[in-house]
Scaffold this motif. Sequence first.
Motif, PDB file in Angstrom:
ATOM      1  N   MET A   1       0.858  -1.201   0.000  1.00  0.00           N
ATOM      2  CA  MET A   1       0.000   0.000   0.000  1.00  0.00           C
ATOM      3  C   MET A   1       0.884   1.236   0.000  1.00  0.00           C
ATOM      4  O   MET A   1       1.683   1.428   0.908  1.00  0.00           O
ATOM      5  CB  MET A   1      -0.889  -0.037   1.241  1.00  0.00           C
ATOM      6  N   SER A   2       0.774   2.054  -1.050  1.00  0.00           N
ATOM      7  CA  SER A   2       1.585   3.258  -1.172  1.00  0.00           C
ATOM      8  C   SER A   2       0.851   4.448  -0.572  1.00  0.00           C
ATOM      9  O   SER A   2      -0.353   4.605  -0.762  1.00  0.00           O
ATOM     10  CB  SER A   2       1.890   3.556  -2.639  1.00  0.00           C
ATOM     11  N   MET A   3       1.604   5.282   0.130  1.00  0.00           N
ATOM     12  CA  MET A   3       1.059   6.552   0.594  1.00  0.00           C
ATOM     13  C   MET A   3       1.142   7.537  -0.561  1.00  0.00           C
ATOM     14  O   MET A   3       2.230   7.850  -1.034  1.00  0.00           O
ATOM     15  CB  MET A   3       1.860   7.076   1.786  1.00  0.00           C
ATOM     16  N   ILE A   4       0.008   7.989  -1.050  1.00  0.00           N
ATOM     17  CA  ILE A   4      -0.019   8.956  -2.136  1.00  0.00           C
ATOM     18  C   ILE A   4      -0.416  10.307  -1.549  1.00  0.00           C
ATOM     19  O   ILE A   4      -1.598  10.595  -1.359  1.00  0.00           O
ATOM     20  CB  ILE A   4      -1.007   8.523  -3.254  1.00  0.00           C
ATOM     21  N   ARG A   5       0.588  11.102  -1.245  1.00  0.00           N
ATOM     22  CA  ARG A   5       0.325  12.437  -0.692  1.00  0.00           C
ATOM     23  C   ARG A   5       0.433  13.522  -1.749  1.00  0.00           C
ATOM     24  O   ARG A   5      -0.058  14.622  -1.571  1.00  0.00           O
ATOM     25  CB  ARG A   5       1.311  12.744   0.441  1.00  0.00           C
ATOM     26  N   SER A   6       1.104  13.194  -2.861  1.00  0.00           N
ATOM     27  CA  SER A   6       1.263  14.165  -3.947  1.00  0.00           C
ATOM     28  C   SER A   6       1.320  13.423  -5.271  1.00  0.00           C
ATOM     29  O   SER A   6       1.895  12.333  -5.356  1.00  0.00           O
ATOM     30  CB  SER A   6       2.535  14.983  -3.746  1.00  0.00           C
ATOM     31  N   ILE A   7       0.710  14.010  -6.288  1.00  0.00           N
ATOM     32  CA  ILE A   7       0.719  13.426  -7.628  1.00  0.00           C
ATOM     33  C   ILE A   7       1.186  14.476  -8.619  1.00  0.00           C
ATOM     34  O   ILE A   7       0.717  15.620  -8.608  1.00  0.00           O
ATOM     35  CB  ILE A   7      -0.671  12.902  -8.026  1.00  0.00           C
ATOM     36  N   CYS A   8       2.116  14.067  -9.464  1.00  0.00           N
ATOM     37  CA  CYS A   8       2.606  14.925 -10.532  1.00  0.00           C
ATOM     38  C   CYS A   8       1.720  14.743 -11.758  1.00  0.00           C
ATOM     39  O   CYS A   8       1.499  13.623 -12.208  1.00  0.00           O
ATOM     40  CB  CYS A   8       4.055  14.559 -10.855  1.00  0.00           C
ATOM     41  N   LEU A   9       1.237  15.852 -12.282  1.00  0.00           N
ATOM     42  CA  LEU A   9       0.370  15.841 -13.460  1.00  0.00           C
ATOM     43  C   LEU A   9       1.145  16.254 -14.703  1.00  0.00           C
ATOM     44  O   LEU A   9       1.818  17.284 -14.711  1.00  0.00           O
ATOM     45  CB  LEU A   9      -0.792  16.817 -13.248  1.00  0.00           C
ATOM     46  N   PHE A  10       1.036  15.440 -15.752  1.00  0.00           N
ATOM     47  CA  PHE A  10       1.533  15.795 -17.077  1.00  0.00           C
ATOM     48  C   PHE A  10       0.307  15.977 -17.973  1.00  0.00           C
ATOM     49  O   PHE A  10      -0.529  15.069 -18.058  1.00  0.00           O
ATOM     50  CB  PHE A  10       2.401  14.681 -17.678  1.00  0.00           C
ATOM     51  N   CYS A  11       0.184  17.120 -18.639  1.00  0.00           N
ATOM     52  CA  CYS A  11      -0.963  17.326 -19.521  1.00  0.00           C
ATOM     53  C   CYS A  11      -0.727  18.511 -20.437  1.00  0.00           C
ATOM     54  O   CYS A  11       0.278  19.211 -20.327  1.00  0.00           O
ATOM     55  CB  CYS A  11      -2.259  17.511 -18.728  1.00  0.00           C
ATOM     56  N   GLY A  12      -1.690  18.748 -21.330  1.00  0.00           N
ATOM     57  CA  GLY A  12      -1.534  19.739 -22.366  1.00  0.00           C
ATOM     58  C   GLY A  12      -1.600  21.182 -21.900  1.00  0.00           C
ATOM     59  O   GLY A  12      -2.308  21.527 -20.951  1.00  0.00           O
ATOM     60  N   SER A  13      -0.873  22.036 -22.621  1.00  0.00           N
ATOM     61  CA  SER A  13      -0.960  23.478 -22.404  1.00  0.00           C
ATOM     62  C   SER A  13      -2.039  24.083 -23.310  1.00  0.00           C
ATOM     63  O   SER A  13      -2.221  25.297 -23.348  1.00  0.00           O
ATOM     64  CB  SER A  13       0.399  24.146 -22.661  1.00  0.00           C
ATOM     65  N   ASN A  14      -2.751  23.226 -24.034  1.00  0.00           N
ATOM     66  CA  ASN A  14      -3.985  23.582 -24.732  1.00  0.00           C
ATOM     67  C   ASN A  14      -5.104  22.738 -24.124  1.00  0.00           C
ATOM     68  O   ASN A  14      -4.835  21.766 -23.408  1.00  0.00           O
ATOM     69  CB  ASN A  14      -3.888  23.299 -26.234  1.00  0.00           C
ATOM     70  N   LYS A  15      -6.343  23.108 -24.443  1.00  0.00           N
ATOM     71  CA  LYS A  15      -7.482  22.369 -23.885  1.00  0.00           C
ATOM     72  C   LYS A  15      -7.899  21.192 -24.758  1.00  0.00           C
ATOM     73  O   LYS A  15      -8.675  20.355 -24.320  1.00  0.00           O
ATOM     74  CB  LYS A  15      -8.663  23.315 -23.655  1.00  0.00           C
ATOM     75  N   GLY A  16      -7.396  21.121 -25.991  1.00  0.00           N
ATOM     76  CA  GLY A  16      -7.732  19.997 -26.857  1.00  0.00           C
ATOM     77  C   GLY A  16      -9.046  20.176 -27.580  1.00  0.00           C
ATOM     78  O   GLY A  16      -9.769  21.162 -27.383  1.00  0.00           O
TER      79      GLY A  16
END
Length: 196
Positions: A1-16
Amino acid sequence: MSMIRSICLFCGSNKGAKPEYEQAARDFGRTLAEQGITLVYGAGKVGLMGVAADAALAAGGKVIGVIPEFLKAKEVAHLGLTELHVTETMHQRKAMMAQLSDGFIALPGGFGTFDELFEILTWAQLSVHGKPVGMLDAAGFFQPLLAMARHAVEEGFVPVGNLELFRADADLSKLLDWMRQYQPQSVPKWLELSKT
């Protein structure tokens, strides 16, 4: 079981091109805030990046942005974040984002998103980190990429076990549950396989 206290987001600089992408980013930011998970991302105020950050902040969440100086100078940085870190280079930016995060999720995006996603998958493959990597498959966006990954396995370039290093799901709650249960995979490297 991992403690997930922070998540890094990768995503577009446009809205698509599809409204589902923006909705997924908004739901992502809000959900992280509601679950007390810090959002770490590239500090942009535009595109899906800005949508996710604004949604997290509006829901009372903590958002940490990391941006290189040259992009901040172009006035694309979100100045309303909980924390804003400015680096000299893109490499330092990605390293800091990885260091600050317990896991990684990609939403739809372009070359920058693919670059960040594949770099973090490569680091997992090389056991540089043992953190979960997910793709939020809004409107089936990642299906062609998943097909390419399977093709690379079939063509002998990726060990089949490396497909276990990540998960794609259209359901964010299922993706987060998987991340909490994630155990780092120990996949033999090609060099090790060639010695047997």
